[in-house]
Design a protein around this motif. Structure first.
Motif, PDB file in Angstrom:
ATOM      1  N   ASN A  20      -4.006   5.359  -2.127  1.00 14.02           N
ATOM      2  CA  ASN A  20      -2.911   5.264  -2.520  1.00 14.02           C
ATOM      3  C   ASN A  20      -1.528   3.755  -3.156  1.00 14.02           C
ATOM      4  OD1 ASN A  20      -3.699   5.559   0.682  1.00 14.02           O
ATOM      5  ND2 ASN A  20      -4.257   3.448   0.960  1.00 14.02           N
ATOM      6  N   GLU A  21      -2.106   5.235  -4.707  1.00 13.12           N
ATOM      7  CA  GLU A  21      -1.510   3.727  -5.983  1.00 13.12           C
ATOM      8  C   GLU A  21      -0.982   5.345  -7.094  1.00 13.12           C
ATOM      9  OE1 GLU A  21      -1.350  -0.234  -7.054  1.00 13.12           O
ATOM     10  OE2 GLU A  21      -3.124  -0.821  -5.431  1.00 13.12           O
ATOM     11  N   TYR A  43      -3.371  -4.652 -14.071  1.00 14.47           N
ATOM     12  CA  TYR A  43      -3.392  -3.979 -12.847  1.00 14.47           C
ATOM     13  C   TYR A  43      -4.685  -5.024 -12.172  1.00 14.47           C
ATOM     14  CZ  TYR A  43      -5.056  -1.383  -9.008  1.00 14.47           C
ATOM     15  OH  TYR A  43      -5.691   0.031  -7.324  1.00 14.47           O
TER      16      TYR A  43
END
Length: 157
Positions: free
Chosen positions: A68-69, A81
């Motif tokens: 989802n990124e 990150y």
């Protein structure tokens, strides 16, 4: 047919059959141990919150492909990150499969993780699976080149 022609034809056939790319060496027990050692160092760095230590286990051009990124490209971006992760209180990756040839290997595994998000009263637990592509370095270590993972839980669970 004269013997010299028979020898010449057999030699030509062998040459034609063998002229393809050389077969890369299969992974050795030492390679598999090196890959497992890398996973152990990854686990230790994640549990201690050592984002630089985690990032050091990736090649300079390594990539994370988180769910989802967007793609996280390069060691510096990977460190940034990982530094945003909440406190990890338990992390158990398990390598299920290690395969490869020569200086390239892939792993498939599962993970369980427990995190304590800031302000939360209870920890958050998750489990999932991953695929990694690793490259053997001149020193014999295996660094992560690509890292894909996703959760076993449906969104919102």
């Amino acid at each position: 047919m004269p013997k010299q022609w028979t020898f010449t034809l057999i030699s030509l056939a062998v040459f034609l059959l063998c002229r393809g790319e050389p077969v890369a060496a299969q992974l050795t027990d030492a390679d598999r141990k090196g890959i497992q050692d890398g996973t152990d160092r990854f686990t230790k760095a994640m549990l201690s919150g050592d984002a630089a230590g985690v990032a050091a286990l990736y090649t300079e051009d390594g990539m994370l492909l988180p769910p989802n990124e967007g793609v996280v490209k390069g060691r510096a971006a990977i460190q940034q990150y990982v530094s945003r992760f909440p406190k990890i209180t338990a992390f158990e990756p398990r390598l299920v499969e290690i395969e490869g040839n020569g200086s390239t290997a892939y792993t498939r595994g599962t993970y369980e993780i427990t995190m304590m998000p800031p302000g939360a009263k209870t920890p958050s637990k998750a489990s999932g699976k991953f695929i990694e592509i690793r490259k053997k370095q001149p020193d014999g270590s295996w660094l992560l080149l690509r890292d894909f993972w996703n959760s076993n839980h449906a969104p919102g669970d």
